[in-house]
Scaffold this motif. Structure first.
Motif, PDB file in Angstrom:
ATOM      1  N   HIS A   1      43.149 137.714 -67.284  1.00 34.45           N
ATOM      2  CA  HIS A   1      43.058 137.014 -68.569  1.00 34.45           C
ATOM      3  C   HIS A   1      43.587 135.600 -68.442  1.00 34.45           C
ATOM      4  CE1 HIS A   1      43.073 140.616 -71.615  1.00 34.45           C
ATOM      5  NE2 HIS A   1      41.899 140.420 -71.068  1.00 34.45           N
TER       6      HIS A   1
ATOM      7  N   MET B   1      43.861 135.330 -75.857  1.00 34.67           N
ATOM      8  CA  MET B   1      43.550 135.762 -74.503  1.00 34.67           C
ATOM      9  C   MET B   1      42.075 136.045 -74.372  1.00 34.67           C
ATOM     10  SD  MET B   1      46.429 138.438 -73.330  1.00 34.67           S
ATOM     11  CE  MET B   1      46.260 139.600 -74.658  1.00 34.67           C
TER      12      MET B   1
ATOM     13  N   HIS C   1      47.083 135.747 -66.439  1.00 29.19           N
ATOM     14  CA  HIS C   1      47.846 136.945 -66.098  1.00 29.19           C
ATOM     15  C   HIS C   1      46.871 138.073 -65.824  1.00 29.19           C
ATOM     16  CE1 HIS C   1      47.182 136.867 -70.451  1.00 29.19           C
ATOM     17  NE2 HIS C   1      47.054 138.188 -70.377  1.00 29.19           N
TER      18      HIS C   1
ATOM     19  N   MET D   1      46.013 141.739 -66.959  1.00 30.49           N
ATOM     20  CA  MET D   1      46.287 142.647 -68.067  1.00 30.49           C
ATOM     21  C   MET D   1      45.960 144.053 -67.579  1.00 30.49           C
ATOM     22  SD  MET D   1      46.555 141.564 -71.577  1.00 30.49           S
ATOM     23  CE  MET D   1      48.244 142.092 -71.466  1.00 30.49           C
TER      24      MET D   1
HETATM   25 CU   LIG Z   1      45.905 139.546 -71.509  1.00 32.14          CU
END
Ligand SMILES: [Cu+2]
Length: 119
Positions: free
Chosen positions: A41, A52, A74, A76
């Motif tokens: 993301h 996001m 990041h 997820m």
């Molecule tokens: Cu995320």
């Protein structure tokens, strides 16, 4: 990896990445041991709201350094097993365009131990 305050909700995985290979490539997908699925993301603008979304392929060339960090890109992790507990570790695997992958361990921490952006 920061667990969600609500068990069963997605967890976010943060790490630093440095690429030293000679060939340029792109990260295609991520997986997290103990999670049913994972996505990369990033934050983007959706009609004035920062939210996001799935990241575009992340390209790497020799010397690329990238931070996966709160408020930015990041991994997820969805469907996180309750066996993943703060203080433990799990493995993250990144698969690149050539089909090769890299696996590395990350520490698991409880929600709130890393500052998360406000929704
Ligand atoms: Cu995320």
């Amino acid at each position: 990896m920061v667990l969600n305050a609500v068990e069963g909700n997605p967890a976010a995985v943060y790490f630093q990445l440095a690429y030293e290979g000679d060939r340029g490539l792109a990260i295609r997908s991520a997986s997290v041991e103990g999670a049913q699925s994972a996505m990369i993301h990033e934050y983007g603008d959706n009609q004035g709201k920062r939210e996001m979304m799935e990241a575009l392929p992340i390209t790497l060339s020799k010397g690329t350094e990238l931070a996966f960090e709160p408020g930015s890109r990041h991994v997820m992790a969805m469907g996180v097993s309750p066996d993943l507990k703060p203080g433990g570790t799990t493995d993250v695997t990144l698969t690149v365009s050539s089909g090769k992958s890299a696996t590395f361990p990350v520490d698991i921490v409880a929600a709130g131990e890393v500052e998360e952006p406000e929704d």
